[in-house]
Motif scaffolding. Structure first.
Motif, PDB file in Angstrom:
ATOM      1  N   LYS A 256      -9.489   9.692   0.642  1.00 46.37           N
ATOM      2  CA  LYS A 256      -8.354   8.761   0.572  1.00 46.37           C
ATOM      3  C   LYS A 256      -8.362   7.948  -0.724  1.00 46.37           C
ATOM      4  CE  LYS A 256      -5.908   5.667   3.634  1.00 46.37           C
ATOM      5  NZ  LYS A 256      -6.022   4.468   4.428  1.00 46.37           N
ATOM      6  N   ASN A 257      -9.503   7.901  -1.392  1.00 45.87           N
ATOM      7  CA  ASN A 257      -9.611   7.079  -2.605  1.00 45.87           C
ATOM      8  C   ASN A 257      -9.030   7.769  -3.835  1.00 45.87           C
ATOM      9  OD1 ASN A 257     -11.096   5.586  -0.837  1.00 45.87           O
ATOM     10  ND2 ASN A 257     -12.818   5.230  -2.189  1.00 45.87           N
ATOM     11  N   PHE A 258      -8.589   9.021  -3.686  1.00 47.61           N
ATOM     12  CA  PHE A 258      -8.105   9.778  -4.850  1.00 47.61           C
ATOM     13  C   PHE A 258      -6.574   9.765  -4.890  1.00 47.61           C
ATOM     14  CE2 PHE A 258     -12.370  11.044  -4.224  1.00 47.61           C
ATOM     15  CZ  PHE A 258     -12.859  11.452  -5.453  1.00 47.61           C
ATOM     16  N   PHE A 388      -0.339  15.367  -2.311  1.00 48.90           N
ATOM     17  CA  PHE A 388       1.117  15.378  -2.231  1.00 48.90           C
ATOM     18  C   PHE A 388       1.625  13.950  -2.398  1.00 48.90           C
ATOM     19  CE2 PHE A 388       5.203  16.328  -0.197  1.00 48.90           C
ATOM     20  CZ  PHE A 388       5.391  17.675  -0.511  1.00 48.90           C
ATOM     21  N   SER A 389       2.653  13.766  -3.175  1.00 45.95           N
ATOM     22  CA  SER A 389       3.176  12.412  -3.350  1.00 45.95           C
ATOM     23  C   SER A 389       3.983  11.993  -2.130  1.00 45.95           C
ATOM     24  CB  SER A 389       4.053  12.348  -4.605  1.00 45.95           C
ATOM     25  OG  SER A 389       4.478  11.022  -4.822  1.00 45.95           O
ATOM     26  N   MET A 390       3.682  10.804  -1.633  1.00 41.04           N
ATOM     27  CA  MET A 390       4.294  10.323  -0.390  1.00 41.04           C
ATOM     28  C   MET A 390       4.457   8.796  -0.479  1.00 41.04           C
ATOM     29  SD  MET A 390       2.220  12.640   2.417  1.00 41.04           S
ATOM     30  CE  MET A 390       0.559  12.230   1.950  1.00 41.04           C
ATOM     31  N   PRO A 391       5.231   8.207   0.446  1.00 41.70           N
ATOM     32  CA  PRO A 391       5.411   6.744   0.399  1.00 41.70           C
ATOM     33  C   PRO A 391       4.209   6.006   1.003  1.00 41.70           C
ATOM     34  CG  PRO A 391       6.776   7.705   2.136  1.00 41.70           C
ATOM     35  CD  PRO A 391       6.102   8.854   1.451  1.00 41.70           C
ATOM     36  N   CYS A 392       3.727   4.997   0.290  1.00 42.06           N
ATOM     37  CA  CYS A 392       2.511   4.271   0.699  1.00 42.06           C
ATOM     38  C   CYS A 392       2.773   2.773   0.689  1.00 42.06           C
ATOM     39  CB  CYS A 392       1.375   4.545  -0.291  1.00 42.06           C
ATOM     40  SG  CYS A 392       0.995   6.272  -0.550  1.00 42.06           S
ATOM     41  N   ARG A 393       2.001   2.090   1.490  1.00 40.94           N
ATOM     42  CA  ARG A 393       1.966   0.622   1.450  1.00 40.94           C
ATOM     43  C   ARG A 393       0.520   0.172   1.342  1.00 40.94           C
ATOM     44  NH1 ARG A 393       5.710  -2.668   2.916  1.00 40.94           N
ATOM     45  NH2 ARG A 393       4.185  -4.093   3.800  1.00 40.94           N
ATOM     46  N   SER A 394       0.297  -0.987   0.710  1.00 42.43           N
ATOM     47  CA  SER A 394      -1.073  -1.486   0.586  1.00 42.43           C
ATOM     48  C   SER A 394      -1.133  -2.964   0.962  1.00 42.43           C
ATOM     49  CB  SER A 394      -1.574  -1.302  -0.840  1.00 42.43           C
ATOM     50  OG  SER A 394      -2.861  -1.870  -0.983  1.00 42.43           O
ATOM     51  N   LYS A 395      -2.282  -3.347   1.494  1.00 38.41           N
ATOM     52  CA  LYS A 395      -2.491  -4.780   1.767  1.00 38.41           C
ATOM     53  C   LYS A 395      -3.027  -5.483   0.514  1.00 38.41           C
ATOM     54  CE  LYS A 395      -3.627  -4.388   6.705  1.00 38.41           C
ATOM     55  NZ  LYS A 395      -3.846  -2.941   6.904  1.00 38.41           N
ATOM     56  N   GLY A 396      -3.267  -4.694  -0.533  1.00 39.44           N
ATOM     57  CA  GLY A 396      -3.784  -5.275  -1.772  1.00 39.44           C
ATOM     58  C   GLY A 396      -5.293  -5.192  -1.873  1.00 39.44           C
ATOM     59  N   ASP A 397      -5.890  -4.437  -0.962  1.00 41.21           N
ATOM     60  CA  ASP A 397      -7.353  -4.308  -0.943  1.00 41.21           C
ATOM     61  C   ASP A 397      -7.831  -3.011  -1.591  1.00 41.21           C
ATOM     62  OD1 ASP A 397      -6.303  -2.577   0.872  1.00 41.21           O
ATOM     63  OD2 ASP A 397      -7.480  -3.266   2.597  1.00 41.21           O
ATOM     64  N   GLY A 398      -6.945  -2.325  -2.299  1.00 43.24           N
ATOM     65  CA  GLY A 398      -7.307  -1.061  -2.950  1.00 43.24           C
ATOM     66  C   GLY A 398      -7.023   0.144  -2.066  1.00 43.24           C
ATOM     67  N   ASP A 399      -6.798  -0.111  -0.796  1.00 40.78           N
ATOM     68  CA  ASP A 399      -6.530   0.973   0.155  1.00 40.78           C
ATOM     69  C   ASP A 399      -5.005   1.063   0.396  1.00 40.78           C
ATOM     70  OD1 ASP A 399      -7.141   2.997   1.849  1.00 40.78           O
ATOM     71  OD2 ASP A 399      -8.070   1.747   3.395  1.00 40.78           O
ATOM     72  N   TYR A 400      -4.573   2.042   1.150  1.00 38.96           N
ATOM     73  CA  TYR A 400      -3.139   2.185   1.433  1.00 38.96           C
ATOM     74  C   TYR A 400      -2.954   2.827   2.804  1.00 38.96           C
ATOM     75  CZ  TYR A 400      -3.911   7.095   0.715  1.00 38.96           C
ATOM     76  OH  TYR A 400      -4.400   8.380   0.852  1.00 38.96           O
ATOM     77  N   GLU A 401      -1.753   2.706   3.341  1.00 31.15           N
ATOM     78  CA  GLU A 401      -1.343   3.434   4.545  1.00 31.15           C
ATOM     79  C   GLU A 401      -0.046   4.157   4.220  1.00 31.15           C
ATOM     80  OE1 GLU A 401      -3.220   3.688   7.085  1.00 31.15           O
ATOM     81  OE2 GLU A 401      -4.635   2.154   6.403  1.00 31.15           O
ATOM     82  N   LEU A 402       0.152   5.300   4.868  1.00 32.40           N
ATOM     83  CA  LEU A 402       1.427   6.002   4.681  1.00 32.40           C
ATOM     84  C   LEU A 402       2.513   5.299   5.476  1.00 32.40           C
ATOM     85  CD1 LEU A 402       0.199   9.703   4.996  1.00 32.40           C
ATOM     86  CD2 LEU A 402       0.827   8.467   2.906  1.00 32.40           C
TER      87      LEU A 402
END
Ligand SMILES: NC(=O)C1=CN([C@@H]2O[C@H](COP(=O)(O)OP(=O)(O)OC[C@H]3O[C@@H](n4cnc5c(N)ncnc54)[C@H](OP(=O)(O)O)[C@@H]3O)[C@@H](O)[C@H]2O)C=CC1
Ligand SMILES: O=C([O-])CC(=O)C(=O)O
Length: 454
Positions: A256-258, A388-402
């Protein structure tokens, strides 16, 4: 501050790899600060200030000529003019390392590796990184620059000199090298830009193979020496498949970090919608790029919003959306190359900044951003095990959710499947680099082009 060449790779270095390991150990015990100052390329000296470093150790290493501004003696070169701005009163008279501990005004230095650091994109990006506009105005940064050969080493030295001369207060360390196992040591971010351009007569499969080897090696190096939570952004083309190769060669780092950079495509799409709707670009939100960073990418006008309204309610010209908008975004890179004679570099650097900032700052409520990420349980029905490019959201912690609340209509789905097929074909070409087959299985179609390749 001055830059440091990785010991085993500096042409005239007398240092040994062992010394590098010592530096790594010093870094682990020095969470707040590490300054490195080579006296010359054959005799490097390091100023290390850590919370538990003794004042004596600091004093021994402090250069006599830099007793700082306004009579302050606890300074190191230019840094005392900007560091610890909130420290007031008599505090500065105390040991400066201790002062950091007392005032807690320091953030831990973030360590960022950049490959292709002497190239065109990095030429813009590095100065944005050092200025604070990426990680924030209170975030000190160490830059680790990776080149590919002895030939590029000298260029990297030039880049490091320019960074020095820019006197960025947040820039605490610049090191250069051509061995990813040294340059990636403990890095928390790896921006992988370096890649070979496609030469005349070179088949697409050859490009996948040549660049694939670069990213396989760098994946292995990250796996061996980088921070266990390193975030990796692959820019070098073909970036989706290179990111897949990289993550497959780094099994100890979460897939997930890539990321593969598709933010430039998102920005291009926003620009086109803003121009067509005659609005300022900041009115465009919820812009997704689906798929590959290639001419099969799918800029999504179905879910995009203009001033909060669905884009299709604002732009009534369906033919334009279906045909011109999509094609313009897909081919923007190629058009730019035709006009400018080289591929986009400043706007790519800007989009790298945007991509990182999207991960280190919370995504605005209701909005999202695009990134090429590993498909592993995606909610859209896209093939698994590709990037694959997809829509993401992040809490600002370096991680994301689809993002799950998107509509995929027939128009989008048909095109998404085409981009998916292209990525699956690319994956078959690099089976030998991800432990899944032979190179001979490679069959790439006419559609498989970089944006700059038509
Ligand atoms: N994803 C996206 O949106 C975009 C991607 N790109 C891609 O980004 C890449 C870089 O573009 P740009 O900066 O303009 O290219 P440049 O040719 O200007 O720079 C590439 C740099 O990479 C270096 N390099 C090559 N191989 C390696 C390696 N194994 N390790 C480290 N460095 C290496 C080269 O230096 P040397 O060989 O001398 O060491 C060179 O300095 C290209 O692949 C381009 O297609 C470009 C625009 C947009
Ligand atoms: O094709 C290239 O090298 C440039 C590229 O990716 C783009 O402009 O999107």
């Amino acid at each position: 501050m001055a830059f440091m060449a990785a010991a085993a790779t500096a042409p005239s270095s007398s240092s040994s790899p062992l010394q590098l390991h010592k530096h790594a150990a010093a870094r682990r015990s020095a969470p707040a600060l590490l300054l490195r100052r080579p006296r010359s390329r054959s005799h490097r000296n390091h100023l290390v200030c850590s919370l538990d470093a003794t004042k004596q150790a600091v004093q021994e290493e402090r250069p006599a000529a830099v007793n700082g501004v306004a009579g302050r003696t606890d300074c190191y070169g230019v840094f005392c003019t900007t560091y610890d701005l909130r420290a007031v009163g008599a505090r500065w008279r105390t040991d400066w390392c201790k002062r950091d501990e007392e005032t807690k005004t320091w953030k831990k230095v973030v360590s960022v590796a950049v490959s292709g650091a002497a190239g065109m994109i990095s030429n813009h990006l590095l100065f944005k990184l050092a200025s604070g506009q990426v990680f924030g105005p209170d975030q000190p940064i160490a830059l680790k620059l990776l080149g590919s050969s002895q030939r590029s080493f000298q260029k990297l030295e030039g880049v490091a000199m320019e960074l020095e001369d820019s006197l960025y207060p947040l820039l605490r360390e610049v090191s250069i090298g051509i061995d990813p196992y040294e340059v990636f040591q403990d890095v928390e971010w790896a921006l992988l830009i370096g890649a070979k351009p496609r030469g005349p007569g070179m088949e697409r499969a050859d490009l996948l193979n040549i660049n694939g080897h670069i990213f396989a090696q760098q994946g292995k190096a990250l796996n061996a020496v980088a921070s266990r939570n390193v975030k990796v952004l692959v820019v070098g083309n073909p970036c989706n498949t290179n990111a897949l190769i990289c993550l497959k060669n780094a099994p100890d780092i979460p897939s997930k970090n890539f990321h593969a950079l598709t933010r430039l495509d998102e920005n291009r799409a926003k620009c086109q919608l803003a121009l067509k709707a005659s609005v300022f670009y900041d009115k465009i939100s919820n812009m997704t790029i689906w798929g590959n960073h290639s001419t099969t990418q799918v800029p999504d006008f179905v879910n995009a919003r203009i001033d909060g309204k669905p884009a299709r309610q604002v732009i009534r010209d369906t033919k334009w959306l279906h045909e011109e908008f999509t094609k313009t975004v897909q081919k923007r890179g190629g058009e730019l190359i035709q006009k400018r004679g080289r591929s986009s570099a400043p706007s790519t650097a800007v989009s790298i900044v945007d991509a990182i900032r999207s991960l280190v700052t919370p995504t605005p409520e209701g909005d999202w951003f695009s990134s090429g990420v590993y498909t592993n349980g995606n909610p859209y029905g896209i093939a698994e095990d590709i990037v694959f490019s997809m829509p993401c959201r992040s809490k600002g912690d370096g991680d994301y959710e689809l993002v799950t609340d998107v509509t995929i209509d027939d128009f989008l789905w048909e095109r998404i499947k085409k981009s998916e097929a292209e990525l699956l074909a690319e994956k078959r070409c690099v089976g030998h680099l991800i432990g899944e087959g032979e190179e001979e299985l490679c069959e790439v179609t006419e559609d498989t082009m970089l944006p700059g390749e038509q």
